[in-house]
Design an enzyme around this catalytic site. Structure first.
Site, PDB file in Angstrom:
ATOM      1  N   TRP A 259       0.830  -1.206   0.000  1.00  0.00           N
ATOM      2  CA  TRP A 259       0.000   0.000   0.000  1.00  0.00           C
ATOM      3  C   TRP A 259       0.866   1.257   0.000  1.00  0.00           C
ATOM      4  O   TRP A 259       0.524   2.259  -0.632  1.00  0.00           O
ATOM      5  CB  TRP A 259      -0.915   0.001   1.227  1.00  0.00           C
ATOM      6  CG  TRP A 259      -1.755   1.230   1.375  1.00  0.00           C
ATOM      7  CD1 TRP A 259      -2.982   1.458   0.817  1.00  0.00           C
ATOM      8  CD2 TRP A 259      -1.451   2.401   2.129  1.00  0.00           C
ATOM      9  NE1 TRP A 259      -3.454   2.705   1.178  1.00  0.00           N
ATOM     10  CE2 TRP A 259      -2.531   3.307   1.984  1.00  0.00           C
ATOM     11  CE3 TRP A 259      -0.365   2.789   2.915  1.00  0.00           C
ATOM     12  CZ2 TRP A 259      -2.562   4.560   2.592  1.00  0.00           C
ATOM     13  CZ3 TRP A 259      -0.382   4.039   3.537  1.00  0.00           C
ATOM     14  CH2 TRP A 259      -1.475   4.898   3.370  1.00  0.00           C
ATOM     15  N   HIS A 260       2.009   1.179   0.673  1.00  0.00           N
ATOM     16  CA  HIS A 260       2.862   2.360   0.770  1.00  0.00           C
ATOM     17  C   HIS A 260       3.590   2.672  -0.542  1.00  0.00           C
ATOM     18  O   HIS A 260       3.943   3.831  -0.774  1.00  0.00           O
ATOM     19  CB  HIS A 260       3.894   2.182   1.888  1.00  0.00           C
ATOM     20  CG  HIS A 260       3.338   2.459   3.255  1.00  0.00           C
ATOM     21  ND1 HIS A 260       2.671   1.499   3.989  1.00  0.00           N
ATOM     22  CD2 HIS A 260       3.331   3.588   4.005  1.00  0.00           C
ATOM     23  CE1 HIS A 260       2.294   2.024   5.140  1.00  0.00           C
ATOM     24  NE2 HIS A 260       2.664   3.292   5.179  1.00  0.00           N
ATOM     25  N   GLY A 261       3.812   1.691  -1.357  1.00  0.00           N
ATOM     26  CA  GLY A 261       4.495   1.994  -2.602  1.00  0.00           C
ATOM     27  C   GLY A 261       4.731   0.783  -3.471  1.00  0.00           C
ATOM     28  O   GLY A 261       4.777  -0.355  -2.984  1.00  0.00           O
TER      29      GLY A 261
END
Length: 466
Positions: free
Chosen positions: A316-318
């Protein structure tokens, strides 16, 4: 438009609040929606259409779900809503990552699309998905006003970097909210405290992290300085942004959920994730972990559930392998704590668990901040004096490190104290005797922040990447 910018603080925010306050109550959502779209348009003109589309799509999906609640049609509408949201997120955020994977496994040479990442897409996508899921579950009624729902989705204080506000958090306030001078004063103070975290602390550590990358003469101690500096930068950057969002919410009559609760005083990784990015942890718990069975399954299924949630949290963060590694790293640590390590930590005193947390969290953020896995392994090998592929004869300490250690030592001390509840405790006790101190301190902080911003100092925002 950054919250920590002169344009936002002295132009956009006062005008938006002024218009909001003079508008009759029944039109305030419309005014808030328009100002929120203007805010987003100033940074993402084209992608404002994506934001509008997301609002309209989930508005009609939720009405259809409620109309057909308990039938297969409601479930189909929910699946449709989730697929549309995830496809948008997958295309804009992950398409190049998937193309690279496909090229690697198939031998194809497909060109990367280099699609620009819409600011805040990870946040508003999760918010809209939680809304339709909650409507399907019957936890909340579908919003009948498209203006009301669009206001929830586009609400500018938390639009681009959270906290992840669910519809259930503010459903009542969307319909009717009370504005008061006391709440406004609390909101202004919270905003300026967050601004100070961002401008005075996070930006300063950000400069040191940039210097670290540029300096050729590194040492083991300098690698650790960098790791600790980024660990402090990301905390003050993101928690400062959350403070500003929560503060502006109060100015507008909303009570957003807290997102940070002094995570660096934790004595276990489990506790750390109860205190860090609280709204994201709750989102994955309620919409992924529990629906998968949570801990009410067999041991191996439980391990699978935790690892799945944390690999998804990292992803989700990257769209990069270091984020996936970062998520898996925490998943493994949490499993170990729940199996046996947590019991050990409760028996070894107070400081050992705290040092254990800070060591592992610092390592995690070194992985998190790397551009790729090679850089992550290079940074970690520098911290732990590994030589060979990444480093040759790296010194423990050198004159360059001494110079920057002297330059930033006081900042490290101040930030270390500021990351604990101690300043708040002292400040609260002072206010009990000198209540006039609060407005004076707020004005002083605002003046210092303004001077720093006017000087054109280093002023990025880390979570724009996500």
């Amino acid at each position: 438009m950054l919250f920590s910018s002169i344009t936002f603080i002295y132009y956009f925010l006062p005008i938006a609040l002024g218009l909001y306050l003079i508008t009759p109550k029944k039109y305030r959502n419309l005014v808030l929606l328009i100002t929120s779209l203007i805010f987003y348009f100033s940074g993402e003109p084209i992608y404002t259409l994506l934001l509008v589309f997301s609002s309209i799509s989930d508005y009609f999906h939720s009405l259809y779900i409620e109309k057909h609640r308990g039938t297969k049609y409601a479930k189909r509408a929910l699946v449709s809503s989730i697929i549309i949201n995830l496809l948008a997120l997958a295309f804009f955020k992950y398409i190049d990552f998937f193309i690279v994977l496909l090229n690697s496994f198939s031998g194809l040479k497909l060109a990367l699309l280099n699609v620009p990442l819409p600011i805040g897409i990870s946040f508003f996508t999760f918010q809209t998905m939680s809304y339709t899921i909650d409507v399907y579950r019957g936890d909340v009624k579908a919003e009948k006003s498209i203006i009301g729902l669009a206001t929830f989705v586009c609400l500018f204080p938390q639009l681009i970097a959270g906290p992840i506000v669910r519809y259930t958090d503010i459903a009542t306030e969307l319909q009717s909210r009370v504005l008061s001078w006391d709440q406004t004063a609390i909101g202004v103070k919270r905003f300026i405290i967050g601004l100070s975290k961002k401008v005075l602390l996070a930006n300063s550590f950000g400069q040191l992290c940039v210097i670290f990358r540029e300096v050729p003469d590194k040492s083991v101690v300098f690698y650790w300085m960098y790791g600790i500096a980024f660990t402090l930068q990301i905390y003050f950057d993101f928690s400062g942004y959350s403070d500003m969002a929560i503060g502006m919410g109060k100015m507008l009559g909303f009570n957003f959920p807290e997102n940070f609760n002094y995570p660096y005083i934790s004595k276990s990784i489990t506790e750390f994730w109860r205190r860090w990015h609280i709204t994201l942890s709750r989102w994955f718990r309620d919409y992924v972990y529990i629906p998968m069975g949570g801990n009410r399954v067999s041991k191996w299924s439980w391990v699978r559930n935790i690892l799945t949630v944390w690999l998804l949290t990292g992803f989700w963060h990257g769209a990069a392998w270091n984020f996936i590694l970062w998520g898996g790293y925490f998943g493994v640590l949490l499993i170990l704590e729940k199996v046996f390590l947590g019991k050990i930590l409760t028996r070894v005193g107070r400081w050992i668990p705290h040092m254990y947390v800070m060591l592992l969290v610092t390592i995690s953020f070194v992985i998190f901040n790397a551009d790729n896995l090679n850089q992550a392994f290079s940074d970690l090998s520098g911290m732990f004096l590994a030589t060979g592929e990444y480093h040759q004869e790296l010194p423990i300490f050198n004159s360059v490190t001494l110079y920057y250690l002297k330059s930033y030592f006081i900042l490290f001390v101040i930030a270390g104290i500021a990351a604990t509840p101690l300043p708040k405790i002292i400040y609260t006790k002072l206010l009990e005797r000198l209540f006039i101190l609060e407005p004076i301190m707020v004005l002083i902080l605002l003046s210092i922040n303004t001077a720093s911003l006017v000087s054109g100092s280093f002023n990025p925002f880390l979570y724009f990447r996500f």
